[in-house]
Design an enzyme around this catalytic site. Sequence first.
Site, PDB file in Angstrom:
ATOM      1  N   ASP A 190       0.852  -1.182   0.000  1.00  0.00           N
ATOM      2  CA  ASP A 190       0.000   0.000   0.000  1.00  0.00           C
ATOM      3  C   ASP A 190       0.894   1.241   0.000  1.00  0.00           C
ATOM      4  OD1 ASP A 190       0.937   0.304   2.575  1.00  0.00           O
ATOM      5  OD2 ASP A 190      -0.912  -0.315   3.541  1.00  0.00           O
TER       6      ASP A 190
ATOM      7  N   ASP B 180      -8.037  -7.256   0.816  1.00  0.00           N
ATOM      8  CA  ASP B 180      -7.083  -7.553   1.891  1.00  0.00           C
ATOM      9  C   ASP B 180      -7.715  -7.134   3.202  1.00  0.00           C
ATOM     10  OD1 ASP B 180      -5.633  -4.939   3.224  1.00  0.00           O
ATOM     11  OD2 ASP B 180      -6.491  -4.520   1.269  1.00  0.00           O
TER      12      ASP B 180
ATOM     13  N   CYS C   6     -13.250 -28.746   8.196  1.00  0.00           N
ATOM     14  CA  CYS C   6     -12.040 -27.985   7.861  1.00  0.00           C
ATOM     15  C   CYS C   6     -10.807 -28.883   7.941  1.00  0.00           C
ATOM     16  CB  CYS C   6     -11.896 -26.800   8.821  1.00  0.00           C
ATOM     17  SG  CYS C   6     -10.414 -25.804   8.550  1.00  0.00           S
TER      18      CYS C   6
ATOM     19  N   CYS D 167      -7.571 -27.642   8.073  1.00  0.00           N
ATOM     20  CA  CYS D 167      -6.385 -26.935   8.580  1.00  0.00           C
ATOM     21  C   CYS D 167      -5.808 -27.694   9.776  1.00  0.00           C
ATOM     22  CB  CYS D 167      -6.749 -25.496   8.969  1.00  0.00           C
ATOM     23  SG  CYS D 167      -7.459 -25.338  10.635  1.00  0.00           S
TER      24      CYS D 167
ATOM     25  N   CYS E  99      -7.907 -27.722  13.071  1.00  0.00           N
ATOM     26  CA  CYS E  99      -9.111 -28.557  13.067  1.00  0.00           C
ATOM     27  C   CYS E  99      -8.778 -30.044  12.923  1.00  0.00           C
ATOM     28  CB  CYS E  99     -10.047 -28.122  11.951  1.00  0.00           C
ATOM     29  SG  CYS E  99     -10.743 -26.471  12.219  1.00  0.00           S
TER      30      CYS E  99
ATOM     31  N   HIS F 130      -6.040 -21.356  11.069  1.00  0.00           N
ATOM     32  CA  HIS F 130      -7.421 -21.744  10.748  1.00  0.00           C
ATOM     33  C   HIS F 130      -8.136 -20.618   9.997  1.00  0.00           C
ATOM     34  CE1 HIS F 130     -11.569 -22.980  10.966  1.00  0.00           C
ATOM     35  NE2 HIS F 130     -11.829 -21.754  11.390  1.00  0.00           N
TER      36      HIS F 130
END
Length: 376
Positions: free
Chosen positions: A93, A267, A305, A307, A310, A336
């Site tokens: 940015d 974002d 999930c 990840c 999880c 996660h």
Amino acid sequence: MTTPFRFTLAATDGRARTGTITTPRGEIRTPAFMPVGTAATVKAMLPDSVRATGADILLGNTYHLMLRPTAERIARLGGLHRFMNWDRPILTDSGGFQVMSLAGLRKLTEEGVRFSSHVDGSKHMLTPERSMEIQRLLGSDIVMCFDECPALPADEATVAKSMRLSMRWAERSKAAFGDRPGHALFGIQQGGVTPELRAESAEALQRIGFDGYAVGGLAVGEGQEAMFGVLDYSPDMLPADKPRYLMGVGKPDDIVGAVERGIDMMDCVLPSRSGRTGQAWTRRGQVNIKNARHQDDPRPLDEGCTCPACRSYSRAYLHHVFKAGEIISSMLMTWHNLHYYQELMAGLRGAIAAGRLSAFVAEFHAMRAEGDIEPL
């Protein structure tokens, strides 16, 4: 020969689009969510872990990096990609938003913004030219114009004056950016919640000519309804053959609504910041792992999930490590959340490609409306 920067649309469904941004450092699948690596790190995550969640691109922050460790030091050490061990695309940015929101005493003039660092009080001047120089030193793939972002609500005269200053700064940013094959410069549409000002800004930016266009000045306190109101018309004012980036957004339902309205890139610090404060984003909405209801629960955060949090840990464990202030709590919860966000983006891309976005969105809202699983 440097790979040129280009944007290819693959499919549309209503106003939603899916495609690919090609850069010398790799492809970015759109719609894309960019995790925020403010100070050359996505907090509590290793770069390989961020990539494993499905992220194609990260965001770095001009304001924070110019103050510490400085853009000049990063350049001497081989540029931001090498410095933070991320070899894929980076968008930086311009620093404008942080100067407005974080810096100490500041003075805004036609030239730029003079401000005091929030780190050590040192004095700095940020201009369109200096912002372009910092982003060149960092070596980012997508560079943002230097702009002013007034907080909303603001009166129309204030917004108009600010937008026109940003358009003059956009012209100076383009001149200072120069010819940099393989690197892209994005213009930023301003104009608050006024269609006429948004149109004036879009026309000014297209006269200058950019590689992509951002919808700026939203997610600054105006609320979702007002934001969607602007997104109902503002993306269509920007070129259809260039990426459209909504800055600083947002919650999962903000993202879905923005994609429905033609946005390609977003974002937000939310998934990582929420992770560190014990908030998990799941298909059933938000889960607050601090709550006592989780302390004896052997089930994962989200059974569907994949990840690491999880797959290998229970809600009871996540509750315990958060309460104990253990670092692994931030690591697992952030992983996660970033995984969930990237899974949502993949779902949106697939739904647009298959022409079933409205069904996907209906399922998304229905699942969230069910709320979290019942306590044991």
